[in-house]
Motif scaffolding. Structure first.
Motif, PDB file in Angstrom:
ATOM      1  N   LYS A  40       0.819  -1.203   0.000  1.00  0.00           N
ATOM      2  CA  LYS A  40       0.000   0.000   0.000  1.00  0.00           C
ATOM      3  C   LYS A  40       0.860   1.263   0.000  1.00  0.00           C
ATOM      4  CE  LYS A  40      -3.425  -2.675   2.513  1.00  0.00           C
ATOM      5  NZ  LYS A  40      -2.557  -3.870   2.590  1.00  0.00           N
ATOM      6  N   PRO A  42       1.978   4.764  -0.897  1.00  0.00           N
ATOM      7  CA  PRO A  42       1.261   5.900  -1.504  1.00  0.00           C
ATOM      8  C   PRO A  42       1.714   6.119  -2.937  1.00  0.00           C
ATOM      9  CG  PRO A  42       1.952   6.436   0.718  1.00  0.00           C
ATOM     10  CD  PRO A  42       2.596   5.125   0.388  1.00  0.00           C
ATOM     11  N   GLY A 230      -0.987   3.649   7.877  1.00  0.00           N
ATOM     12  CA  GLY A 230      -0.286   3.936   6.640  1.00  0.00           C
ATOM     13  C   GLY A 230       1.212   3.754   6.675  1.00  0.00           C
ATOM     14  N   LYS A 260       1.952   7.517   5.584  1.00  0.00           N
ATOM     15  CA  LYS A 260       0.791   7.717   4.728  1.00  0.00           C
ATOM     16  C   LYS A 260       0.851   9.043   4.001  1.00  0.00           C
ATOM     17  CE  LYS A 260      -4.277   7.852   4.847  1.00  0.00           C
ATOM     18  NZ  LYS A 260      -5.491   7.731   5.713  1.00  0.00           N
TER      19      LYS A 260
END
Length: 319
Positions: A40, A42, A230, A260
């Motif tokens: 994940k 960014p 995040g 994040k």
């Protein structure tokens, strides 16, 4: 292999629907999900370009696009592509009730195998005292039980909570090719292995690509970890590859950690080959929320670009 999966999905989409029992759901919860395994990192809206130490020989300045972020983006995308077909298949399996139910067994299929005339396919799961096992299998149509062969095999050891535990999935590319099936983008491999744990934070996933021709290609290893909020980490290792100018090959390791919305920190390490004995060539690089360079330090240079104070705090991912 993705070609095989996409063809199988057409078969699954045509299967009949129905209801799930609570016991069915226990089996389905033993299968990994995209949320469990996918990286994940960014995303930048700009294109991803090739990285590499050779291309970073020129001077960089604060505010320029971070080359190490681009490397990490490319690795994250490759990591997700490596498991995309598998996860898409498992998502479709979850939509269908089993064809066969027994106390500790669930089977989907068999169905005619799309684009493989004369073959049929099934997805089978077994509940054992300590773990679940599952197989994606093919066989010549009308042949006996002993003719099934596996293209994918997986295990999951539950450890309390929904989908919490440890698991492994092996994409048996060599066997798939040996049976004359199209391995698609994985044709240069013999094996793709995914090992993961979701029982404790940080969630971790390791992926190993084993080449079909080790004389011309090296194993490639990825390791991914994530925490709530995040925070994420991607490490990748490529051994015996030509990174630096010269006649010898080096080992390249990259470890990137990110937040994040406050950027990330990456470290490149190169050893062996044309790197002097006993020395590790390292590069530390930080980027901001816009994926722009904020700090750069190379072990073979005295100059420093930017300030280390601009790097985000990723200490929560320390071992």
């Amino acid at each position: 292999m993705r070609t095989c999966w996409l063809l199988l999905l057409g078969c699954l989409a045509a299967a009949c629907g129905g209801n799930f029992s609570n016991d069915d759901l226990e089996f389905l919860n033993a299968l990994p999900t995209r949320e469990d395994l996918a990286s994940k990192l960014p995303a930048s809206s700009g294109p991803v370009s090739e990285g590499g130490l050779r291309q970073r020989s020129d001077a960089l300045a604060v505010g320029e696009p971070s080359p190490l972020y681009r490397d990490t983006r490319a690795a994250s995308d490759a990591f997700n592509r490596g498991m995309d077909g598998l996860l898409t298949l498992l998502e479709e399996i979850r939509k269908l009730p089993p064809t066969t139910r027994a106390p500790d067994v669930r089977v989907w299929g068999p169905w005619p195998a799309p684009n493989h005339p004369g073959h049929e396919v099934r997805f089978a799961m077994k509940r054992e005292p300590e773990q679940f096992t599952y197989l994606l299998q093919y066989r010549p149509r009308g042949s006996g039980e002993d003719r099934w062969w596996s293209a994918v095999e997986g295990t999951f050891q539950p450890d309390g909570g929904l989908r919490k535990g440890t698991g492994a999935v092996r994409l048996l590319v060599k066997q798939t090719k040996a049976h004359g099936f199209d391995a698609g983008g994985l044709a240069d491999l013999d094996l793709l292995e995914i090992v993961y744990q979701t029982r404790a934070l940080p969630i971790s996933v390791r992926m190993r690509f084993v080449p079909a021709s080790p004389q011309t290609a090296s194993e490639f290893l990825y390791a991914y970890r994530e925490l709530p909020g995040g925070l994420g980490e991607m490490g990748f290792l490529l051994e015996d590859t030509d990174i630096l100018p010269g006649t010898q090959k080096e080992d390249l390791a990259i470890l990137s950690r990110w937040t994040k919305d406050r950027g990330g920190v990456g470290i490149i390490s190169v050893t062996g080959g044309d790197v002097p004995a006993g020395f590790t060539a390292t590069q530390v690089e930080c980027w901001d929320a816009r994926f722009r360079l904020t700090y750069l330090k190379r072990s073979w240079e005295t100059a420093v670009v930017g300030s280390a104070s601009a790097c985000p705090d990723v200490s929560a991912l320390e071992p």
